[in-house]
Design a protein around this motif. Structure first.
Motif, PDB file in Angstrom:
ATOM      1  N   LEU A  95       3.839  -0.419  13.097  1.00 28.50           N
ATOM      2  CA  LEU A  95       4.936   0.224  12.360  1.00 28.50           C
ATOM      3  C   LEU A  95       4.408   1.371  11.520  1.00 28.50           C
ATOM      4  N   ARG A  96       3.307   1.130  10.810  1.00 28.80           N
ATOM      5  CA  ARG A  96       2.755   2.174   9.945  1.00 28.80           C
ATOM      6  C   ARG A  96       2.339   3.414  10.742  1.00 28.80           C
ATOM      7  N   ARG A  97       1.628   3.216  11.848  1.00 27.25           N
ATOM      8  CA  ARG A  97       1.141   4.358  12.625  1.00 27.25           C
ATOM      9  C   ARG A  97       2.279   5.110  13.310  1.00 27.25           C
ATOM     10  N   SER A  98       3.286   4.374  13.818  1.00 30.70           N
ATOM     11  CA  SER A  98       4.399   5.059  14.478  1.00 30.70           C
ATOM     12  C   SER A  98       5.290   5.773  13.467  1.00 30.70           C
ATOM     13  N   LEU A  99       5.470   5.211  12.274  1.00 28.83           N
ATOM     14  CA  LEU A  99       6.228   5.912  11.223  1.00 28.83           C
ATOM     15  C   LEU A  99       5.506   7.194  10.815  1.00 28.83           C
ATOM     16  N   GLU A 100       4.187   7.123  10.770  1.00 28.57           N
ATOM     17  CA  GLU A 100       3.410   8.321  10.452  1.00 28.57           C
ATOM     18  C   GLU A 100       3.592   9.380  11.540  1.00 28.57           C
ATOM     19  N   VAL A 134      12.427  10.160   7.390  1.00 32.77           N
ATOM     20  CA  VAL A 134      11.035   9.711   7.384  1.00 32.77           C
ATOM     21  C   VAL A 134      10.859   8.805   6.162  1.00 32.77           C
ATOM     22  N   PHE A 135       9.835   7.997   6.164  1.00 30.59           N
ATOM     23  CA  PHE A 135       9.717   6.941   5.159  1.00 30.59           C
ATOM     24  C   PHE A 135       8.343   6.957   4.497  1.00 30.59           C
ATOM     25  N   PRO A 136       8.075   7.974   3.685  1.00 31.14           N
ATOM     26  CA  PRO A 136       6.748   8.046   3.036  1.00 31.14           C
ATOM     27  C   PRO A 136       6.477   6.874   2.095  1.00 31.14           C
ATOM     28  N   GLN A 137       7.553   6.340   1.436  1.00 31.85           N
ATOM     29  CA  GLN A 137       7.337   5.222   0.515  1.00 31.85           C
ATOM     30  C   GLN A 137       6.892   3.973   1.283  1.00 31.85           C
ATOM     31  N   LEU A 138       7.516   3.732   2.431  1.00 28.20           N
ATOM     32  CA  LEU A 138       7.120   2.573   3.232  1.00 28.20           C
ATOM     33  C   LEU A 138       5.689   2.717   3.744  1.00 28.20           C
ATOM     34  N   ILE A 139       5.348   3.935   4.166  1.00 25.53           N
ATOM     35  CA  ILE A 139       3.980   4.162   4.647  1.00 25.53           C
ATOM     36  C   ILE A 139       2.990   3.899   3.516  1.00 25.53           C
ATOM     37  N   GLY A 140       3.320   4.378   2.306  1.00 23.08           N
ATOM     38  CA  GLY A 140       2.448   4.144   1.167  1.00 23.08           C
ATOM     39  C   GLY A 140       2.319   2.666   0.833  1.00 23.08           C
ATOM     40  N   LYS A 141       3.433   1.928   0.933  1.00 19.30           N
ATOM     41  CA  LYS A 141       3.396   0.495   0.656  1.00 19.30           C
ATOM     42  C   LYS A 141       2.530  -0.236   1.675  1.00 19.30           C
ATOM     43  N   ARG A 257       2.910 -14.833   2.480  1.00 22.82           N
ATOM     44  CA  ARG A 257       3.766 -14.488   1.337  1.00 22.82           C
ATOM     45  C   ARG A 257       3.845 -12.966   1.167  1.00 22.82           C
ATOM     46  N   ILE A 258       2.687 -12.272   1.312  1.00 21.54           N
ATOM     47  CA  ILE A 258       2.648 -10.811   1.186  1.00 21.54           C
ATOM     48  C   ILE A 258       3.501 -10.168   2.281  1.00 21.54           C
ATOM     49  N   LEU A 259       3.374 -10.668   3.521  1.00 20.89           N
ATOM     50  CA  LEU A 259       4.134 -10.097   4.643  1.00 20.89           C
ATOM     51  C   LEU A 259       5.625 -10.360   4.496  1.00 20.89           C
ATOM     52  N   VAL A 260       5.991 -11.525   4.013  1.00 20.54           N
ATOM     53  CA  VAL A 260       7.409 -11.832   3.788  1.00 20.54           C
ATOM     54  C   VAL A 260       7.979 -10.932   2.701  1.00 20.54           C
ATOM     55  N   GLU A 261       7.189 -10.735   1.642  1.00 19.33           N
ATOM     56  CA  GLU A 261       7.631  -9.872   0.544  1.00 19.33           C
ATOM     57  C   GLU A 261       7.870  -8.454   1.044  1.00 19.33           C
ATOM     58  N   PHE A 262       6.944  -7.953   1.877  1.00 23.12           N
ATOM     59  CA  PHE A 262       7.135  -6.607   2.424  1.00 23.12           C
ATOM     60  C   PHE A 262       8.341  -6.559   3.354  1.00 23.12           C
ATOM     61  N   SER A 263       8.514  -7.580   4.188  1.00 22.07           N
ATOM     62  CA  SER A 263       9.651  -7.598   5.125  1.00 22.07           C
ATOM     63  C   SER A 263      10.967  -7.617   4.369  1.00 22.07           C
ATOM     64  N   ASN A 264      11.022  -8.290   3.225  1.00 24.02           N
ATOM     65  CA  ASN A 264      12.238  -8.273   2.390  1.00 24.02           C
ATOM     66  C   ASN A 264      12.505  -6.859   1.869  1.00 24.02           C
ATOM     67  N   LEU A 265      11.423  -6.152   1.500  1.00 26.66           N
ATOM     68  CA  LEU A 265      11.552  -4.766   1.054  1.00 26.66           C
ATOM     69  C   LEU A 265      12.002  -3.855   2.200  1.00 26.66           C
ATOM     70  N   LEU A 266      11.528  -4.158   3.407  1.00 24.94           N
ATOM     71  CA  LEU A 266      11.820  -3.336   4.587  1.00 24.94           C
ATOM     72  C   LEU A 266      13.245  -3.524   5.092  1.00 24.94           C
ATOM     73  N   ARG A 267      13.795  -4.724   4.946  1.00 21.42           N
ATOM     74  CA  ARG A 267      15.044  -5.116   5.616  1.00 21.42           C
ATOM     75  C   ARG A 267      16.206  -4.139   5.392  1.00 21.42           C
ATOM     76  N   PRO A 268      16.480  -3.639   4.194  1.00 21.59           N
ATOM     77  CA  PRO A 268      17.623  -2.723   4.018  1.00 21.59           C
ATOM     78  C   PRO A 268      17.485  -1.398   4.769  1.00 21.59           C
ATOM     79  N   SER A 269      16.242  -0.999   5.067  1.00 20.68           N
ATOM     80  CA  SER A 269      16.013   0.300   5.728  1.00 20.68           C
ATOM     81  C   SER A 269      15.946   0.198   7.240  1.00 20.68           C
ATOM     82  N   ILE A 270      16.079  -1.014   7.794  1.00 15.83           N
ATOM     83  CA  ILE A 270      15.878  -1.192   9.239  1.00 15.83           C
ATOM     84  C   ILE A 270      16.845  -0.355  10.079  1.00 15.83           C
TER      85      ILE A 270
END
Length: 832
Positions: A95-100, A134-141, A257-270
């Motif tokens: 996801l990170r590399r393709s968003l970039e 584009v999603f620079p904040q997600l890439i940074g996260k 836990r870290i991956l779930v937390e990020f996925s919760n952050l990601l979910r609204p932007s899907i």
């Protein structure tokens, strides 16, 4: 509308799809290739073709297009939409590399922000990227979670950092304990010297021979497949290994836990991210089409919003690729259909290329309307059709109880029902499959209906009545596939205007059919038919001859037009060069003027220092005035010389084509050019076209230092000529006198003189003039050292100033200031 259902298979477009899929970078593009469909929307087709054309330019001209990471993470994103689901490490890394990549592509295509599209390098692709998020904040996260290798960082959370530190410490303790036990066992002979600790079921163990396993207290975890080694976990590290297991479990839970937390952050932007992946899929699709276009030498012809075929040098791309593997080339197709000439009836011998011609028309038209570039000459024109129908090959069907002829009639019925003036019909062996007489009659009746509906079409046939129909009815035209009657081989060239011969008699004779059989067949048909066929062959042969002549004339006319156009361009360039030469000459003149001004100042300083009388001053000033006039006249003369040289070169270039080389004419004698003796030191010389005589003091490459009276100047040697007259020597001044007023002015100037000059921010010519006056004044007031502040920057100002200082005789030495006081940004000048 496309008919029948297996249309793509009949024309070979299914193979085109497969080739395009091979050029895709991901399943994103492959899906688009599968979904690619026929369109009759002019605006849509034009925009798609422009996108592909622009991307071809990117491939051929750009080096930095970002196409490294095309990953399809859409299934993972759709799964994460469910609460509690999360992306694993690999999915997060993809996801990170393709968003970039999406971000970099959008930036690449939106490089120009001007409103004027004429200044935008890729306007169609820019419009495609216009609304893509584009999603620079997600890439940074993600960067705060993963390292550059796609693994979870130690500092992704404070808890994970603690766990991994404890894990590393515990593992280090286990390793040290094991190594101690191992060394002890090796010293006592229980374990071989080359044995090292191993890992079994996530626990560190020691390999031991089965007979000695009781020598080491611990737990046996495993045995080698040969049975010659057992793996023992010593009792001293059991608890530590258990702790490692616990820590590894804690580590896995913290990572989840870290991956779930990020996925919760990601979910609204899907939803927006999925839209961006549609853009990435489109770019992959366009890229594949562009690479295929380059492979097949395809381009976008002139697209017309009407029904039209005006093709030059069109090529079947699959046939082209197939023949290229055997170092062969396709014979290109020239074809023209328009409102007055809509249906082309192609006749000619079997295996002469009629079916290939038909398939080429169908495939290229279908490719264009699916958004693909086509292999033909750039001066071709292509129109848009709403419907394409094809009837080609054997369509027997056991299930439907259809014979070949029945299937052809079914296709004819469908075509007559659905075709109109925006349709293109392609029929191979029209009327074939049944008794020739009735088959030809039905074919002619169907052809009449097609013509009445003003349909466009390409039809191949052997029937004479269809050839006659084409001759007698407006809108229908005959065409022939050419055949070399002497070599008895097909030429695979289409010629529109005359029907073709089947060459049945000639082919039968070439195969070796007995002459009496051929004679009987000719008698059965009748001499009138045989003679008509021969006349037709003669007409086609003569047309080929005159067509060749006409083509040759066209080529020569084109060569003449190209030659005239080239000479016109050269004349325009000459005019531009004339203006450029004048401009440069003015710049040189300005430079000479500045040099003259500097010399005047130096002369005044010399006069004052030497305390010369008024007469001496007047003579020196007169010499300077003569020098300046000579420089101005020389500059003007150089301008005219350069223009004359340009004109002469152009005239020589034109005359060169008319003249024969001297080596072809043995009577031509080569004249030897007179030997030119170069100018040397101490020679008396003068500027070409001038009368003032000077003496050469130095020769430096192509430059000479010449003394004109008391003035020294540097002149290019090609601007000098020898003089037979030596310059008149001036008598030295007999006395000197300096007034009290002059002494007072010099004293006051010395008191007020500043030893530093700042030229930072000035243009080169401004800075040089300021430094010239500054150095002259410094010498005049007797300064030993001065400083010039020019800054570092690009170094141009520093270089110009130091080149000038090299030419000043009063400058003893110059160098960079000490680093502590400014370094290379300041030049320190020591004066003589």
């Amino acid at each position: 509308m496309i008919y029948p259902q297996n249309f793509e298979q009949k024309i070979g477009f299914d193979q085109i799809r497969q080739l395009l899929k091979l050029k895709c970078l991901s399943t994103l593009g492959e899906e688009r290739v599968t979904e690619m469909s026929f369109s009759d929307d002019y605006e849509e087709i034009d925009e798609i073709l422009n996108q592909v054309t622009e991307f071809v330019r990117i491939i051929q001209e750009e080096d930095g297009f970002p196409d490294q990471f095309f990953f399809d993470v859409r299934p993972s994103l759709k799964r994460v939409r469910i609460e509690g689901m999360y992306l694993d490490e690999q999915e997060l890394f993809d996801l990170r590399r393709s968003l970039e990549t999406i971000r970099d592509i959008v930036r690449f295509l939106q490089r120009s922000e001007e409103d004027d599209e004429s200044t935008i390098p890729y306007p169609s692709l820019k419009r495609l990227a216009g609304d893509i998020a584009v999603f620079p904040q997600l890439i940074g996260k993600i960067d705060s979670i993963l390292n550059k290798y796609g693994k979870i960082k130690d500092n992704a959370s404070s808890e994970l950092s603690r766990i991994r530190r404890e894990l590393a410490s515990t593992m280090g303790g286990i390793s040290r304990t094991l190594n101690s036990i191992l060394r002890s066992a090796q010293s006592e002979g229980y374990v071989d010297k080359d044995v090292a600790p191993a890992m079994r079921d996530g626990r560190l163990v020691i390999p031991v021979a089965p007979g000695l396993k009781r020598k080491i207290k611990g737990i046996v975890h495993d045995e080698s497949s040969s049975g010659k080694t057992v793996f023992i976990e010593p009792a001293e590290v059991v608890e530590a290994n258990n702790r490692v297991r616990e820590l590894e479990g804690e580590e896995r839970r913290e990572i989840i836990r870290i991956l779930v937390e990020f996925s919760n952050l990601l979910r609204p932007s899907i939803p927006e991210i999925l839209q961006s992946y549609e853009f990435l899929a489109e770019i992959d699709f366009i890229r594949a089409k562009s690479h295929f276009a380059i492979q097949t030498n395809s381009l976008k012809p002139a697209l017309e919003n009407e029904q039209l075929l005006d093709w030059t040098m069109a090529v079947h791309p699959l046939l082209q690729l197939s023949l290229a593997r055997h170092n062969k080339k396709v014979v290109p197709l020239d074809i023209e259909l328009h409102q007055q000439q809509r249906i082309l009836i192609i006749s000619g011998p079997n295996a002469g290329g009629k079916s290939v011609c038909l398939k080429t028309v169908g495939l290229l038209q279908y490719m264009l309307q699916c958004g693909l570039l086509v292999p033909m000459h750039e001066r071709s024109h292509m129109g848009i059709f709403s419907h394409i129908f094809i009837d080609i090959g054997d369509e027997q069907s056991i299930e439907d109880d259809l014979s070949t002829y029945s299937s052809h009639l079914t296709n004819m019925k469908m075509m007559m029902k659905s075709c109109d003036e925006r349709s293109l019909i392609l029929i191979d062996e029209f009327g074939g499959g049944t008794e020739p007489q009735i088959g030809g009659a039905i074919a002619e009746a169907v052809l009449k209906r097609f013509n009445d509906k003003k349909t466009f079409g390409v039809i191949t046939t052997h029937y004479q009545n269809l050839k006659h129909f084409a001759e007698d009815h407006a809108g229908v035209v005959n065409g022939a596939m050419l055949y070399d009657r002497h070599m008895m081989q097909a030429l695979f060239q289409l010629q529109i205007g005359n029907p073709g011969s089947s060459f049945a008699v000639e082919i039968a004779r070439k195969i070796g059919l007995p002459e009496d059989v051929i004679a009987d067949a000719s008698n059965l048909v009748g001499s009138e038919y045989i003679n008509a066929d021969k006349y037709l062959q003669d007409i086609v042969r003569d047309k080929r001859y005159w067509e060749g002549k006409r083509q040759s004339i066209r080529q020569r006319e084109k060569q003449m037009e190209d030659t005239i156009e080239r000479y016109q361009k050269e004349m325009e360039e000459l005019q531009k060069s004339r203006k450029e030469i004048i401009r440069k000459a003015k710049e040189e003149a300005e430079h000479l003027l500045q040099e003259s001004n500097a010399r005047i100042e130096n002369t005044i300083r010399t006069i004052k220092e030497a305390q010369a009388d008024k007469e001496k001053t007047r003579l020196v000033r007169q010499e300077l005035s003569n020098f300046r006039t000579a420089m101005d006249e020389q500059t003007s003369k150089e301008v005219e010389d350069k223009i004359a040289q340009k004109m002469q070169r152009l005239q020589e270039k034109q005359n060169r084509k008319k003249e024969k080389k001297s080596v072809d004419n043995p009577t031509v004698l080569q004249q030897k050019a007179p030997k030119i003796v170069p100018i040397a030191v101490n020679d008396y010389v003068k500027l070409k076209g001038q009368t003032t005589v000077g003496q050469v003091l130095e020769i430096n490459g192509k430059n000479a230092v010449v003394a004109f009276g008391s003035i020294k100047t540097t002149v290019k040697t090609d601007r000098l000529e020898r003089s037979n007259v030596s310059p008149q020597k001036q008598e030295p001044a007999k006395s000197t006198f300096v007034s009290t007023q002059t002494h007072d002015q010099m004293y006051e100037k010395k008191l007020n003189f500043k030893q530093d000059i700042d030229v930072r921010g000035m243009r080169g010519d401004e800075a040089l003039q300021a430094v010239t006056y500054f150095i002259d004044d410094a010498i005049l007031v007797g300064m030993d050292r001065v400083r010039i502040l020019h800054g570092t920057g690009t170094g141009i100002l520093r270089s110009i100033i130091r080149q000038y200082l090299d030419t000043v005789s009063g400058v003893r030495h110059f160098a960079d200031e000490h680093v502590q006081f400014g370094g290379a940004g300041i030049t320190v000048v020591d004066l003589a």
